[in-house]
Write an enzyme that holds these catalytic residues in place. Structure first.
Site, PDB file in Angstrom:
ATOM      1  N   ARG B  26     -11.138 -14.822  20.914  1.00  0.00           N
ATOM      2  CA  ARG B  26     -10.559 -15.862  21.765  1.00  0.00           C
ATOM      3  C   ARG B  26     -10.640 -15.486  23.251  1.00  0.00           C
ATOM      4  O   ARG B  26     -10.962 -16.308  24.107  1.00  0.00           O
ATOM      5  CB  ARG B  26      -9.096 -16.070  21.339  1.00  0.00           C
ATOM      6  N   LYS B 100      -3.871 -15.308   5.490  1.00  0.00           N
ATOM      7  CA  LYS B 100      -2.862 -15.315   4.443  1.00  0.00           C
ATOM      8  C   LYS B 100      -1.536 -15.785   5.012  1.00  0.00           C
ATOM      9  O   LYS B 100      -0.891 -15.062   5.774  1.00  0.00           O
ATOM     10  CB  LYS B 100      -2.720 -13.911   3.861  1.00  0.00           C
ATOM     11  N   GLY B 130      -7.769  -9.761  -1.417  1.00  0.00           N
ATOM     12  CA  GLY B 130      -7.737  -8.579  -2.270  1.00  0.00           C
ATOM     13  C   GLY B 130      -7.089  -7.425  -1.532  1.00  0.00           C
ATOM     14  O   GLY B 130      -6.575  -7.596  -0.430  1.00  0.00           O
ATOM     15  N   ALA B 134      -7.670  -3.519   6.585  1.00  0.00           N
ATOM     16  CA  ALA B 134      -8.822  -3.686   7.470  1.00  0.00           C
ATOM     17  C   ALA B 134      -9.402  -2.355   7.943  1.00  0.00           C
ATOM     18  O   ALA B 134     -10.611  -2.138   7.920  1.00  0.00           O
ATOM     19  CB  ALA B 134      -8.422  -4.544   8.664  1.00  0.00           C
ATOM     20  N   LYS B 185       2.608 -12.138  -0.976  1.00  0.00           N
ATOM     21  CA  LYS B 185       2.674 -10.669  -1.066  1.00  0.00           C
ATOM     22  C   LYS B 185       3.196 -10.061   0.230  1.00  0.00           C
ATOM     23  O   LYS B 185       3.828  -9.006   0.214  1.00  0.00           O
ATOM     24  CB  LYS B 185       1.322 -10.079  -1.460  1.00  0.00           C
ATOM     25  N   ASP B 238      -3.695  -6.596  -4.142  1.00  0.00           N
ATOM     26  CA  ASP B 238      -3.341  -6.763  -2.736  1.00  0.00           C
ATOM     27  C   ASP B 238      -1.886  -6.362  -2.506  1.00  0.00           C
ATOM     28  O   ASP B 238      -1.554  -5.716  -1.506  1.00  0.00           O
ATOM     29  CB  ASP B 238      -3.567  -8.235  -2.362  1.00  0.00           C
ATOM     30  N   SER B 248       0.155  -0.938   6.515  1.00  0.00           N
ATOM     31  CA  SER B 248       0.497  -2.355   6.351  1.00  0.00           C
ATOM     32  C   SER B 248       1.553  -2.802   7.356  1.00  0.00           C
ATOM     33  O   SER B 248       2.624  -2.218   7.478  1.00  0.00           O
ATOM     34  CB  SER B 248       1.016  -2.590   4.932  1.00  0.00           C
ATOM     35  N   ASN B 250       3.318  -5.653   7.373  1.00  0.00           N
ATOM     36  CA  ASN B 250       4.513  -6.263   6.799  1.00  0.00           C
ATOM     37  C   ASN B 250       5.454  -5.209   6.233  1.00  0.00           C
ATOM     38  O   ASN B 250       6.654  -5.260   6.432  1.00  0.00           O
ATOM     39  CB  ASN B 250       4.110  -7.291   5.735  1.00  0.00           C
ATOM     40  N   GLU B 275       2.796 -11.372   9.167  1.00  0.00           N
ATOM     41  CA  GLU B 275       2.719 -12.759   8.705  1.00  0.00           C
ATOM     42  C   GLU B 275       3.914 -13.158   7.842  1.00  0.00           C
ATOM     43  O   GLU B 275       4.389 -14.285   7.891  1.00  0.00           O
ATOM     44  CB  GLU B 275       1.414 -12.931   7.916  1.00  0.00           C
TER      45      GLU B 275
END
Lengths: 330, 330
Positions: B26, B100, B130, B134, B185, B238, B248, B250, B275
Site C-alpha cells: 500500500r 482470516k 493452514g 509467515a 482459531k 492451524d 503468533s 494472537n 485479528e
C-alpha cells in the site's frame, strides 16, 4: 497399582477428591520411602503427597476390599502383574486403566489384557485418558480428562471419585477409542520429537500432529471407535499435551533420535519408559492387520528398528504425492 | 495484494514455485524500500526475498493481466481495498484469500466480501489456510496447507502455483470450513495465550485447544462446513501452530492480557494486527445467530470488551457442570 509418575499423581488426585486411596509400589524400599517422606523422589521429586494417601508394597493389602482398582504399571508388564495379583483383586471391583500401550505379541490393548487374565465382565472396565502430564497434575495445575466405560454408572462413579477443583473428568462410553488414542499418540509424539531434534519449526510440527491424528483416527475407525473421541480430550488433547510439553518422555525420546542418537544410546540415558518405542511395532502390526495406511507410525517403527533415518521419515512425509486433504486412504 | 508478513512470505513462496509474481504494498515508500533492499524490514526483517519477485505500490500495475489475485490485506480493510481496485481486477482471474477474519457489522467471511464487491462467480474464489506462520515459510522451513476452492481445477491450478520443496498444499472443496476455521482459531489462540499469561500448564492448554476446536467445529457445522476440515490442516493444524508458537500475534496478545494488561495497553505496544481481537465480537454475533454454544469465544469477547477478567474465563471453563464429553449442545 503402580507408583510411577502418573500412578502416584493419580493416587494423590483421588485422595484430594476425598476418595480413600492406597498406592501400591512394587519395590518395598520405595514404598517405605514414599510413606515416610510423603514424596516420590524418583518420579515426582519435590511434590508433597497428601497425608491421607496410604502406601504399601503389599499388593493384597492394597487391593483388599477395593471398589476401584486403578492400573498404572508399564504396558508390557501389566499382564504379569495381574497374574501375580490374581484372586487378591476383589470380584466386582471396577478396574480402571491409566496404562497407554499395546501389548507386544498379542496386540492387546490394556482392558483386553485385564479381561484375558481376570475374566471380569466388560461393564467393570474403564479407561482414564486425556492431556494429563503427571507432574502438572501433582502440582494441581488445571486439567481435564476422559473417563470411559461402557456402563454409564461406572463412568459416573469414577468421575465423582476423581473430580477436584483442578481436575475435570468428562465421561464417555468409548473405551476402545480412548485406548487406541492413548497408545498411538505416544508414537506420533516420537515423530514430532524427531522433527524438534532436527530443528523443524512449528508449522511442520502442527502439520505432523494433524496427519498423525488422522492416522490415529483411521486405526480407531477400523476398530469401531467413535471418531469424536479423536477430536476430544483423549485424542487431540492428549496428543497436543504430549507433543508440546518439554516433560513428555516420548517427545523427548524422539528429539534425541532426531539429533542423531541411536535408540540404544537414548535408552542408556533415560530412567523412564517411552511407551511409544515399544508400542510402535505392535501398532504397525495392528494397522497392517486392518489394512490401514499409517505412514507416520510406519516411519517411527522404521527409525526404532534402525532401518529408517529420522530425516527420511520427515522428508517422506513432505514429498508424498500431492492430493486432496480429505481423501483418506483406507 | 498486501505486504504484511504473510502476504510477503506468500509472494516469496509463489516466486520460488516458479510463478511470475508481483507484490503490492500500500505504501509507496515501503514498496520502493522492499524493491531496492529485497527485504521487508518491517514485517520480515532479515529475510531476503527472491530476485524474481516484482514489487509495486500501484495496484493497477500489480493486477494487470493477472490470472491469480492473492488477497492479503487486514480483514477489516479488504472491502475498502476491493472497492478501490474495482475494475483493475481482471475478469476471470482467480481470487485467493489469505485473510482470516470476519467483517464487523456484516458478519461476512472474506470470500463473501469479495463476491459482494466484485460480483465474481463462486467458482473463481479460493482460500489458502493452514499452519503457516509467515516467518517460518519465508525462511523455507517445511510446511503444509490447504487450498480450498469449489472448482477442483481452480484448486489444482493454485496448488501447482504454490508448490515448492518446502511447502506442500493439499486441495479441498470446503471453502466455508477453511474460512470459519481460519477466523475462529485466532480467538481460541487469544484464550490459550491468556492461560499462558496466567502460568497455566500444558494440560490446561491442550484442554482449552480441544474445547476451542470443538466450538469452531460446531460453528462450522451450523454453516454447512465439512467436519473433516476442522480435523485437518486448516482446522487443528492451524490452531496448533497458532497456539504453540511464540511468533503468533494472537497468542502473544492473549498472553499479555493474561498477565493483567488491558486491551488498550497491549494495542499501544504492538505494530501488527491481532485479528482475533476484532473478529471475536463478529464471531459471537454469528454464533448467536445460529444458536451455537461458544463459551470460549464468549469469554474472549467478554475479556476484549472489558467486562470479563481472564482468570474468570479460564475458571469458568474448568467449573462448568460435569458432563459427558460427546454431548454437544446445539
Amino acid at each position: 497399582m503402580g507408583a510411577g509418575s502418573w500412578g502416584t499423581a493419580f493416587a494423590s488426585l483421588l485422595t484430594d477428591a476425598g476418595t480413600d486411596t492406597v498406592l501400591w509400589a512394587r519395590d518395598p524400599g520405595r514404598a517405605q520411602e514414599i510413606a515416610e517422606n510423603r514424596v516420590n523422589a524418583r518420579y515426582l521429586p519435590g511434590v508433597r503427597l497428601p497425608d491421607g494417601l496410604g502406601v504399601t508394597s503389599d499388593a493384597a493389602q492394597a487391593l483388599q476390599d477395593a471398589d476401584l482398582v486403578v492400573l498404572a504399571t508399564p504396558a508390557q508388564t501389566l499382564r504379569a502383574n495381574l497374574v501375580a495379583w490374581g484372586d487378591a483383586v476383589p470380584r466386582g471391583a471396577v478396574l480402571a486403566s491409566l496404562v497407554k500401550g499395546i501389548e507386544l505379541g498379542t496386540l492387546c490393548f490394556m482392558t483386553e489384557v485385564v479381561r484375558e487374565v481376570l475374566d471380569v465382565p466388560q461393564q467393570q472396565l474403564a479407561v482414564i485418558s486425556g492431556p494429563n502430564l503427571a507432574r502438572e497434575i501433582a502440582e494441581k495445575h488445571p486439567a481435564a480428562s476422559v473417563v470411559a466405560a461402557l456402563d454409564v454408572d461406572v463412568a459416573e462413579a469414577l468421575q465423582a471419585a476423581c473430580r477436584t477443583p483442578y481436575f475435570r473428568p468428562y465421561t464417555s462410553p468409548d473405551v476402545v477409542g480412548c485406548e487406541v488414542a492413548g497408545a498411538l499418540k505416544n508414537i506420533v509424539a516420537l515423530a514430532v520429537g524427531m522433527g524438534d531434534g532436527m530443528g523443524y519449526g512449528d508449522n511442520g510440527k502442527a502439520a505432523l500432529m494433524t496427519r498423525g491424528l488422522a492416522e490415529m483416527s483411521r486405526v480407531g475407525a477400523a476398530l469401531d471407535a467413535d471418531p469424536l473421541t479423536f477430536a476430544g480430550l483423549a485424542g487431540l488433547g492428549d496428543l497436543v499435551a504430549t507433543c508440546i510439553s518439554p516433560l513428555s518422555r516420548n517427545r523427548t525420546f524422539g528429539e534425541r533420535l532426531g539429533r542423531g542418537e541411536t535408540v540404544a544410546e537414548v535408552l542408556a540415558h533415560t530412567s523412564q519408559t517411552a511407551e511409544g518405542v515399544k508400542s510402535c511395532l505392535s501398532a504397525l502390526e495392528l494397522a497392517r492387520k486392518y489394512n490401514v495406511d499409517v505412514p507416520v507410525i510406519e516411519g517411527v517403527a522404521g527409525v526404532v528398528a534402525g532401518h529408517v533415518h529420522p530425516t527420511d521419515l520427515v522428508h517422506s512425509m513432505m514429498s508424498r504425492e500431492m492430493r486432496s486433504e480429505l481423501d483418506h486412504p483406507a
